[in-house]
Design a protein around this motif. Structure first.
Motif, PDB file in Angstrom:
ATOM      1  N   VAL A  31       0.844  -1.203   0.000  1.00  0.00           N
ATOM      2  CA  VAL A  31       0.000   0.000   0.000  1.00  0.00           C
ATOM      3  C   VAL A  31       0.876   1.249   0.000  1.00  0.00           C
ATOM      4  O   VAL A  31       0.623   2.211  -0.734  1.00  0.00           O
ATOM      5  CB  VAL A  31      -0.951  -0.012   1.225  1.00  0.00           C
ATOM      6  N   TRP A  32       1.918   1.184   0.777  1.00  0.00           N
ATOM      7  CA  TRP A  32       2.855   2.306   0.876  1.00  0.00           C
ATOM      8  C   TRP A  32       3.513   2.593  -0.466  1.00  0.00           C
ATOM      9  O   TRP A  32       3.603   3.729  -0.916  1.00  0.00           O
ATOM     10  CB  TRP A  32       3.913   1.946   1.919  1.00  0.00           C
ATOM     11  N   GLN A  33       3.975   1.551  -1.116  1.00  0.00           N
ATOM     12  CA  GLN A  33       4.646   1.684  -2.419  1.00  0.00           C
ATOM     13  C   GLN A  33       3.698   2.258  -3.465  1.00  0.00           C
ATOM     14  O   GLN A  33       4.078   3.145  -4.234  1.00  0.00           O
ATOM     15  CB  GLN A  33       5.104   0.301  -2.907  1.00  0.00           C
ATOM     16  N   ILE A  34       2.481   1.741  -3.483  1.00  0.00           N
ATOM     17  CA  ILE A  34       1.519   2.231  -4.465  1.00  0.00           C
ATOM     18  C   ILE A  34       1.240   3.700  -4.204  1.00  0.00           C
ATOM     19  O   ILE A  34       1.161   4.512  -5.128  1.00  0.00           O
ATOM     20  CB  ILE A  34       0.225   1.395  -4.408  1.00  0.00           C
ATOM     21  N   ASN A  35       1.139   4.044  -2.951  1.00  0.00           N
ATOM     22  CA  ASN A  35       0.906   5.439  -2.589  1.00  0.00           C
ATOM     23  C   ASN A  35       2.044   6.343  -3.066  1.00  0.00           C
ATOM     24  O   ASN A  35       1.856   7.517  -3.340  1.00  0.00           O
ATOM     25  CB  ASN A  35       0.733   5.554  -1.072  1.00  0.00           C
ATOM     26  N   GLN A  36       3.227   5.767  -3.182  1.00  0.00           N
ATOM     27  CA  GLN A  36       4.376   6.536  -3.666  1.00  0.00           C
ATOM     28  C   GLN A  36       4.468   6.513  -5.186  1.00  0.00           C
ATOM     29  O   GLN A  36       5.407   7.059  -5.749  1.00  0.00           O
ATOM     30  CB  GLN A  36       5.671   5.956  -3.088  1.00  0.00           C
ATOM     31  N   GLY A  37       3.541   5.851  -5.833  1.00  0.00           N
ATOM     32  CA  GLY A  37       3.517   5.872  -7.279  1.00  0.00           C
ATOM     33  C   GLY A  37       4.059   4.632  -7.963  1.00  0.00           C
ATOM     34  O   GLY A  37       4.109   4.560  -9.183  1.00  0.00           O
ATOM     35  N   HIS A  38       4.453   3.641  -7.164  1.00  0.00           N
ATOM     36  CA  HIS A  38       4.932   2.403  -7.780  1.00  0.00           C
ATOM     37  C   HIS A  38       3.763   1.448  -7.938  1.00  0.00           C
ATOM     38  O   HIS A  38       3.501   0.625  -7.070  1.00  0.00           O
ATOM     39  CB  HIS A  38       6.039   1.785  -6.934  1.00  0.00           C
ATOM     40  N   LYS A  39       3.104   1.578  -9.074  1.00  0.00           N
ATOM     41  CA  LYS A  39       1.826   0.898  -9.247  1.00  0.00           C
ATOM     42  C   LYS A  39       1.926  -0.443  -9.962  1.00  0.00           C
ATOM     43  O   LYS A  39       1.026  -1.264  -9.887  1.00  0.00           O
ATOM     44  CB  LYS A  39       0.864   1.811 -10.013  1.00  0.00           C
ATOM     45  N   ARG A  40       3.010  -0.660 -10.664  1.00  0.00           N
ATOM     46  CA  ARG A  40       3.148  -1.934 -11.386  1.00  0.00           C
ATOM     47  C   ARG A  40       3.935  -2.926 -10.534  1.00  0.00           C
ATOM     48  O   ARG A  40       4.936  -2.569  -9.894  1.00  0.00           O
ATOM     49  CB  ARG A  40       3.880  -1.722 -12.716  1.00  0.00           C
ATOM     50  N   PRO A  41       3.513  -4.172 -10.559  1.00  0.00           N
ATOM     51  CA  PRO A  41       4.213  -5.210  -9.806  1.00  0.00           C
ATOM     52  C   PRO A  41       5.712  -5.203 -10.063  1.00  0.00           C
ATOM     53  O   PRO A  41       6.516  -5.315  -9.129  1.00  0.00           O
ATOM     54  CB  PRO A  41       3.571  -6.491 -10.304  1.00  0.00           C
ATOM     55  N   SER A  42       6.094  -5.053 -11.318  1.00  0.00           N
ATOM     56  CA  SER A  42       7.531  -5.075 -11.635  1.00  0.00           C
ATOM     57  C   SER A  42       8.263  -3.915 -10.971  1.00  0.00           C
ATOM     58  O   SER A  42       9.418  -4.054 -10.560  1.00  0.00           O
ATOM     59  CB  SER A  42       7.732  -5.029 -13.153  1.00  0.00           C
ATOM     60  N   GLU A  43       7.585  -2.782 -10.863  1.00  0.00           N
ATOM     61  CA  GLU A  43       8.199  -1.639 -10.179  1.00  0.00           C
ATOM     62  C   GLU A  43       8.391  -1.933  -8.693  1.00  0.00           C
ATOM     63  O   GLU A  43       9.409  -1.592  -8.095  1.00  0.00           O
ATOM     64  CB  GLU A  43       7.312  -0.395 -10.311  1.00  0.00           C
ATOM     65  N   MET A  44       7.356  -2.544  -8.125  1.00  0.00           N
ATOM     66  CA  MET A  44       7.428  -2.845  -6.694  1.00  0.00           C
ATOM     67  C   MET A  44       8.598  -3.790  -6.419  1.00  0.00           C
ATOM     68  O   MET A  44       9.312  -3.642  -5.427  1.00  0.00           O
ATOM     69  CB  MET A  44       6.116  -3.507  -6.222  1.00  0.00           C
ATOM     70  N   LEU A  45       8.787  -4.734  -7.310  1.00  0.00           N
ATOM     71  CA  LEU A  45       9.845  -5.721  -7.113  1.00  0.00           C
ATOM     72  C   LEU A  45      11.229  -5.094  -7.245  1.00  0.00           C
ATOM     73  O   LEU A  45      12.181  -5.526  -6.596  1.00  0.00           O
ATOM     74  CB  LEU A  45       9.687  -6.870  -8.111  1.00  0.00           C
ATOM     75  N   LYS A  46      11.325  -4.063  -8.103  1.00  0.00           N
ATOM     76  CA  LYS A  46      12.612  -3.382  -8.260  1.00  0.00           C
ATOM     77  C   LYS A  46      12.910  -2.511  -7.050  1.00  0.00           C
ATOM     78  O   LYS A  46      14.042  -2.072  -6.867  1.00  0.00           O
ATOM     79  CB  LYS A  46      12.583  -2.516  -9.526  1.00  0.00           C
ATOM     80  N   GLY A  47      11.880  -2.207  -6.281  1.00  0.00           N
ATOM     81  CA  GLY A  47      12.042  -1.339  -5.119  1.00  0.00           C
ATOM     82  C   GLY A  47      12.692  -2.070  -3.960  1.00  0.00           C
ATOM     83  O   GLY A  47      13.473  -3.004  -4.131  1.00  0.00           O
TER      84      GLY A  47
END
Lengths: 114, 114
Positions: A31-47
């Motif tokens: 939820v935190w990541q999406i709130n920061q604009g990382h909306k794609r699964p692949s983006e979240m994984l790179k985070g």
DNA sequence: CATAAAAGTGACTTTTTTATCCCTATGGGG
DNA sequence: CCCCATAGGGATAAAAAAGTCACTTTTATG
């Protein structure tokens, strides 16, 4: 009877419900990541989240089912999907800021007691 | 830089910390119960919490170590101890009320989507 | 003298949660 | 052709959490 007194009589249900919805190792980070604009699964994984795709999907699905997120599928190839916060999800973020503030207090205290 | 932006740069640590402190099936119920005046372990067990003594003690100990509770031992026989909320614990209760309110919204939404 | 009340713990089992691995599908780049 | 990125799922293994059982201590009560 005020809200607090009623909630106590009703045996804490809403809180229990809320806790259930956010229980899961990666749900709050998601939820935190999406709130920061990382909306794609692949983006979240790179985070910063060192989570397996399998597990990420599970938790995304549960958050979606609970109405915290909604999914947008672009139907492109290679696949592209995005997870956005619903209104409920945004309200959760507000609560998470409170919890974050509490965490700061917790940290300060730990440092003091060193 | 404001608080939010800084927290984001610092990679969510306080929130992660907070989540760690309250992770555990019975921790939130325990804090809740104590806040309602059920301060003795035996009282908690008579209440709604169907938790084993062993597990209750584990979670009480962790909450104590994290500075959420403090223990008062009356050194009587039969034994009498009480767990009270620290200032930090009382602050946590305030956050839990926010989470409870969010849970109410969550419940309402579930009912709407029936 | 057996039992209850109260808090607590060591050793162990069960359950739940997370993680790992391998598979699907599709179009583009080398 | 093979491999890449991208999203997703089934089968299974590993790890973490919760639960169970038996035991301790001490005094009062029947």
């Amino acid at each position: 009877m005020n809200t607090k007194a009623r909630a106590i009589e009703e045996k804490i249900c809403p809180l229990e419900f809320a806790v259930n919805a956010i229980s899961g190792k990666w749900k709050i980070p998601i939820v935190w990541q999406i709130n920061q604009g990382h909306k794609r699964p692949s983006e979240m994984l790179k985070g910063i989240m060192k989570v397996d795709r399998r597990v990420l999907n599970q938790q995304l699905k549960e958050l979606e089912q609970d109405g915290v997120l909604y999914k947008v599928n672009y139907n492109e190839l290679p696949p592209k999907v995005e997870y956005h916060l619903t209104s409920l999800g945004e309200q959760l973020v507000e609560v998470l800021w409170k919890l974050n503030a509490w965490g700061e207090t917790l940290l300060k205290q730990k440092e003091t007691n060193k």
